[in-house]
Design a protein around this motif. Structure first.
Motif, PDB file in Angstrom:
ATOM      1  N   ASN B  95       0.529  -1.376  -0.118  1.00  0.00           N
ATOM      2  CA  ASN B  95       0.105   0.074   0.046  1.00  0.00           C
ATOM      3  C   ASN B  95       0.895   1.203   0.014  1.00  0.00           C
ATOM      4  N   GLN B  96       2.167   0.937  -0.025  1.00  0.00           N
ATOM      5  CA  GLN B  96       3.095   2.069   0.100  1.00  0.00           C
ATOM      6  C   GLN B  96       2.631   3.187  -1.183  1.00  0.00           C
ATOM      7  N   GLY B  97       2.485   4.464  -0.700  1.00  0.00           N
ATOM      8  CA  GLY B  97       2.433   5.455  -1.908  1.00  0.00           C
ATOM      9  C   GLY B  97       0.865   5.582  -2.305  1.00  0.00           C
ATOM     10  N   VAL B  98       0.027   4.825  -1.844  1.00  0.00           N
ATOM     11  CA  VAL B  98      -1.378   4.873  -1.882  1.00  0.00           C
ATOM     12  C   VAL B  98      -2.135   5.609  -0.882  1.00  0.00           C
ATOM     13  N   ILE B  99      -2.853   6.617  -1.359  1.00  0.00           N
ATOM     14  CA  ILE B  99      -3.714   7.349  -0.443  1.00  0.00           C
ATOM     15  C   ILE B  99      -5.057   6.806  -0.623  1.00  0.00           C
ATOM     16  N   PRO B 100      -5.374   6.180   0.785  1.00  0.00           N
ATOM     17  CA  PRO B 100      -6.649   5.500   0.786  1.00  0.00           C
ATOM     18  C   PRO B 100      -7.795   6.500   0.916  1.00  0.00           C
ATOM     19  N   HIS B 101      -8.785   5.955   0.857  1.00  0.00           N
ATOM     20  CA  HIS B 101     -10.321   6.805   0.736  1.00  0.00           C
ATOM     21  C   HIS B 101     -11.172   6.362   1.938  1.00  0.00           C
ATOM     22  N   ILE B 102     -11.705   7.161   2.524  1.00  0.00           N
ATOM     23  CA  ILE B 102     -12.780   7.067   3.748  1.00  0.00           C
ATOM     24  C   ILE B 102     -14.105   7.596   3.187  1.00  0.00           C
ATOM     25  N   ILE B 103     -15.015   6.874   3.432  1.00  0.00           N
ATOM     26  CA  ILE B 103     -16.574   7.634   3.131  1.00  0.00           C
ATOM     27  C   ILE B 103     -16.992   7.753   4.626  1.00  0.00           C
ATOM     28  N   THR B 104     -17.677   8.911   4.746  1.00  0.00           N
ATOM     29  CA  THR B 104     -18.445   9.118   5.930  1.00  0.00           C
ATOM     30  C   THR B 104     -19.386  10.254   5.685  1.00  0.00           C
ATOM     31  N   THR B 105     -20.325  10.577   6.692  1.00  0.00           N
ATOM     32  CA  THR B 105     -21.134  11.552   6.353  1.00  0.00           C
ATOM     33  C   THR B 105     -21.042  12.950   7.082  1.00  0.00           C
ATOM     34  N   GLN B 106     -21.691  13.975   6.477  1.00  0.00           N
ATOM     35  CA  GLN B 106     -21.726  15.146   6.859  1.00  0.00           C
ATOM     36  C   GLN B 106     -22.088  15.540   8.410  1.00  0.00           C
ATOM     37  N   PHE B 107     -22.725  14.595   8.797  1.00  0.00           N
ATOM     38  CA  PHE B 107     -23.493  14.951  10.101  1.00  0.00           C
ATOM     39  C   PHE B 107     -22.891  14.033  11.181  1.00  0.00           C
ATOM     40  N   GLU B 108     -21.731  13.241  11.012  1.00  0.00           N
ATOM     41  CA  GLU B 108     -21.289  12.398  12.121  1.00  0.00           C
ATOM     42  C   GLU B 108     -20.879  13.502  13.434  1.00  0.00           C
ATOM     43  N   HIS B 109     -20.930  12.449  14.284  1.00  0.00           N
ATOM     44  CA  HIS B 109     -20.287  13.326  15.738  1.00  0.00           C
ATOM     45  C   HIS B 109     -18.937  13.987  15.221  1.00  0.00           C
ATOM     46  N   HIS B 110     -18.481  15.005  15.938  1.00  0.00           N
ATOM     47  CA  HIS B 110     -17.296  15.599  15.616  1.00  0.00           C
ATOM     48  C   HIS B 110     -16.091  14.717  15.855  1.00  0.00           C
ATOM     49  N   CYS B 111     -16.111  13.536  16.791  1.00  0.00           N
ATOM     50  CA  CYS B 111     -15.019  12.826  17.090  1.00  0.00           C
ATOM     51  C   CYS B 111     -14.678  12.229  15.718  1.00  0.00           C
ATOM     52  N   VAL B 112     -15.587  11.812  14.880  1.00  0.00           N
ATOM     53  CA  VAL B 112     -15.515  11.055  13.587  1.00  0.00           C
ATOM     54  C   VAL B 112     -15.203  12.152  12.383  1.00  0.00           C
ATOM     55  N   LEU B 113     -15.780  13.284  12.529  1.00  0.00           N
ATOM     56  CA  LEU B 113     -15.724  14.251  11.713  1.00  0.00           C
ATOM     57  C   LEU B 113     -14.275  15.017  11.779  1.00  0.00           C
ATOM     58  N   ASN B 114     -13.839  15.282  12.754  1.00  0.00           N
ATOM     59  CA  ASN B 114     -12.554  16.079  12.995  1.00  0.00           C
ATOM     60  C   ASN B 114     -11.404  15.223  12.869  1.00  0.00           C
ATOM     61  N   CYS B 116     -11.322  12.526  10.592  1.00  0.00           N
ATOM     62  CA  CYS B 116     -11.407  12.494   9.253  1.00  0.00           C
ATOM     63  C   CYS B 116     -10.670  13.723   8.557  1.00  0.00           C
ATOM     64  N   GLN B 117     -11.146  14.735   9.135  1.00  0.00           N
ATOM     65  CA  GLN B 117     -10.633  16.095   8.576  1.00  0.00           C
ATOM     66  C   GLN B 117      -9.127  16.253   8.716  1.00  0.00           C
ATOM     67  N   GLU B 118      -8.793  15.997   9.951  1.00  0.00           N
ATOM     68  CA  GLU B 118      -7.361  16.384  10.249  1.00  0.00           C
ATOM     69  C   GLU B 118      -6.449  15.248   9.482  1.00  0.00           C
ATOM     70  N   LEU B 119      -6.951  14.094   9.401  1.00  0.00           N
ATOM     71  CA  LEU B 119      -6.097  13.087   8.425  1.00  0.00           C
ATOM     72  C   LEU B 119      -6.019  13.492   6.981  1.00  0.00           C
ATOM     73  N   GLU B 120      -7.247  14.051   6.552  1.00  0.00           N
ATOM     74  CA  GLU B 120      -7.351  14.757   5.186  1.00  0.00           C
ATOM     75  C   GLU B 120      -6.415  15.715   5.100  1.00  0.00           C
ATOM     76  N   LYS B 121      -6.296  16.644   5.864  1.00  0.00           N
ATOM     77  CA  LYS B 121      -5.402  17.685   6.114  1.00  0.00           C
ATOM     78  C   LYS B 121      -4.072  17.380   5.806  1.00  0.00           C
ATOM     79  N   GLU B 122      -3.637  16.275   6.698  1.00  0.00           N
ATOM     80  CA  GLU B 122      -2.315  15.867   6.669  1.00  0.00           C
ATOM     81  C   GLU B 122      -1.954  15.215   5.499  1.00  0.00           C
ATOM     82  N   GLY B 123      -2.952  14.872   4.628  1.00  0.00           N
ATOM     83  CA  GLY B 123      -2.547  14.304   3.165  1.00  0.00           C
ATOM     84  C   GLY B 123      -2.706  12.720   3.403  1.00  0.00           C
TER      85      GLY B 123
END
Lengths: 127, 420
Positions: B95-114, B116-123
């Motif tokens: 999996n080296q070099g592959v950016i995986p994809h996660i699906i969640t919803t817009q209205f999750e609790h912040h502990c899921v949303l944040n 995901c957003q942090e990991l997304e921001k970190e690339g």
């Protein structure tokens, strides 16, 4: 949210709440996005040879506890003052007279002084 | 302030510890205080309690005890589910070099949303945040459409914490299983020479608000990961659990001792774990089923009464696909913080999606995700019932609410009109 006793007093029983029909000036601040909207009405007393004073000040506010309390307080502070004196009332004055506001509320819900200033400007522009 | 009767209508925030649960917890503070990781009898006594708790939780979820990891709460469980899945994925050479994809919803609790957003921001990941609709429900077709070849995890909450809407977890689980088998067949038929290393897309659900009222059989739900929390189910705060079907698919995120088979380092919260397990055991009792029915009836009564007696009031989210204890309203020309402040002064505890109550500038992301305007979201009120809620309390709350809404409307006048 920790509100001072004074804030809760003004929130529960706001002073000078309502509209002024045929107001001399109206000031509006806030927007639906942030959740706080204030409209402040003034009636100006003009006596010959003397500076103009605020004979009556009233407000309508859609907003949180702090928004309503600051609206109420600013009307108390402004009533009877000359227009120049009223222009000098600051957000900080309003907060101080309410025995302080929670930090988060200092900026977003402490708009009443701005509404007052706008109402006075509105009056002066109309003249 | 004169003493007034207090009415608690905020059970989605937290619940009181059930007296039976509390009685079970008590010995584990000063009498049976051992560290479960100790070899001596004090430790073994505590470990026995943790083991028993694990069996009870597993029984409730219809899984193996070894598939349960105790945590400090649903926030940690959700973090472990998402970060742990990612970490395990990243650890694999292929999996080296592959950016995986996660699906969640817009209205999750912040502990899921944040998370995901942090990991997304970190690339580290790419994320699809599924839309929800005015009814507060995720659409299966949207999940299907969002699936990509690099999707590793789908995380959808079972019951939304603000509006109580129940998501189609069984159907999503089924969809993912089918998607997986179709792909495998396709790959096999191509007789591709390269090794099929692609593992199943993991399915995670945050069941924090569901445990009290809905079937959490992990096989029926077809989930690989399920989070829950103690304090939403009449258990203590500071404890939760994560069901992990296949531990090889998850890597621990907190380093330290070997607790929880290496999945979660840190001394066990023994009283918490014992309490949560007892709280879960209570849910299975027949008494609890009767209670849930009563709660549903009261809640329906509440919704009917509010919508009937208070003008310009609306229910947020679907009425049918909804947790029995949740009512979430909005009132035109009213702001939520003023509403809950006034209610509190009259002894009624509730919550709102207004920004003013949270310290942020934006109102509830859940209500905005439903397509509500900011001013509508600011005017929301959540009332969540519990097993001690009575009809008299509901009557009183509605009476007070009606009075407060009309008072706040008088104060706000028609200021919103200028913006319409």
């Amino acid at each position: 949210m920790q509100y001072s006793k004074k804030v809760l007093e003004h929130f529960t029983r706001p002073h000078n709440q309502g509209k002024i029909k045929n107001a001399d000036g109206v000031g509006m601040v806030g927007n639906p996005k942030c959740g706080d909207i204030m409209r402040l009405y003034i009636k100006v007393a003009k006596t010959k040879g003397k500076s103009e004073t605020l004979k009556d000040v009233k407000f309508e506010t859609l907003g949180c506890g702090a928004a309503i309390a600051t609206s109420s307080m600013v009307t108390d502070l402004a009533k009877g003052k000359t227009l120049d004196e009223a222009m000098k009332i600051t957000r900080q004055n309003v907060a101080d007279n309410l025995e302080g506001l929670p930090p988060a509320k200092m900026h977003c819900s402490n708009l009443a002084a701005d509404a007052l200033h706008r109402a006075i400007k509105n009056y002066r522009e109309k003249k | 302030m004169p003493k007034i009767k207090r009415i608690y209508l905020d059970h989605a925030a937290t619940t009181p510890v059930d007296p039976v649960v509390f009685a079970k917890i008590r010995p584990y503070f000063s009498e049976k205080f051992g560290n479960p990781m100790s070899v001596h009898s004090f430790g073994q006594e505590a470990m026995a309690a943790v083991d028993q708790a694990r069996v009870q939780v597993a029984y409730f979820l219809r899984c193996q005890p070894k598939e349960i990891v105790f945590t400090s709460g649903a926030t940690e469980s959700n973090n472990l589910a998402i970060r742990g899945t990612l970490k395990a994925y990243q650890a694999k050479k292929e999996n080296q070099g592959v950016i995986p994809h996660i699906i969640t919803t817009q209205f999750e609790h912040h502990c899921v949303l944040n998370t995901c957003q942090e990991l997304e921001k970190e690339g580290q990941i790419e994320v699809t945040y599924l839309s929800v609709y005015a009814d507060g429900l995720v659409r299966l077709a949207d999940v299907k459409r969002a699936l990509k070849s690099n999707t590793i995890l789908v995380s959808v909450m079972y019951v939304n914490n603000e509006i109580g809407t129940v998501q189609p977890i069984v159907e999503i689980g089924q969809l993912l299983r089918e998607a997986h088998s179709v792909e495998r067949i396709a790959r096999n038929s191509k007789r591709s020479t390269f090794r099929d290393t692609r593992s199943k897309i993991l399915f995670h659900t945050d069941a924090t608000q569901a445990v009290n009222y809905f079937d959490c059989d992990v096989n029926k739900l077809d989930v690989d990961l399920l989070s829950l929390s103690g304090h939403k189910i009449y258990g203590p705060k500071g404890v939760g659990a994560l069901f992990i079907r296949d531990k090889s698919a998850i890597t621990h995120v907190q380093s330290g001792g070997d607790q929880e088979a290496g999945m979660r380092a840190g001394t066990h919260n023994v009283p918490g774990i014992v309490g949560m397990a007892e709280a879960i055991r209570q849910i299975k009792s027949s008494k609890s089923k009767v209670k849930n029915n009563e709660i549903l009836k009261l809640r329906n009564y509440l919704i009917k009464k509010v919508l009937k007696e208070i003008p310009k009031s609306h229910l947020n989210g679907s009425l049918d696909q909804r947790s029995p204890n949740n009512a979430n309203f909005r009132f035109d020309d009213v702001e939520g913080e003023g509403l809950i402040l006034s209610l509190d002064m009259e002894g009624v505890a509730a919550s709102t999606g207004s920004a003013c109550s949270s310290g942020s500038l934006d109102p509830s992301h859940v209500l905005l995700a439903l397509g509500l305007k900011h001013e509508q979201a600011h005017g929301s009120l959540r009332l969540t019932l519990g097993k001690s809620t009575t009809k008299q309390e509901i009557e009183y709350a509605v009476k007070i609410l009606k009075k407060i809404v009309s008072r706040l409307r008088k104060i706000s006048g028609d200021v919103l009109k200028e913006f319409k």
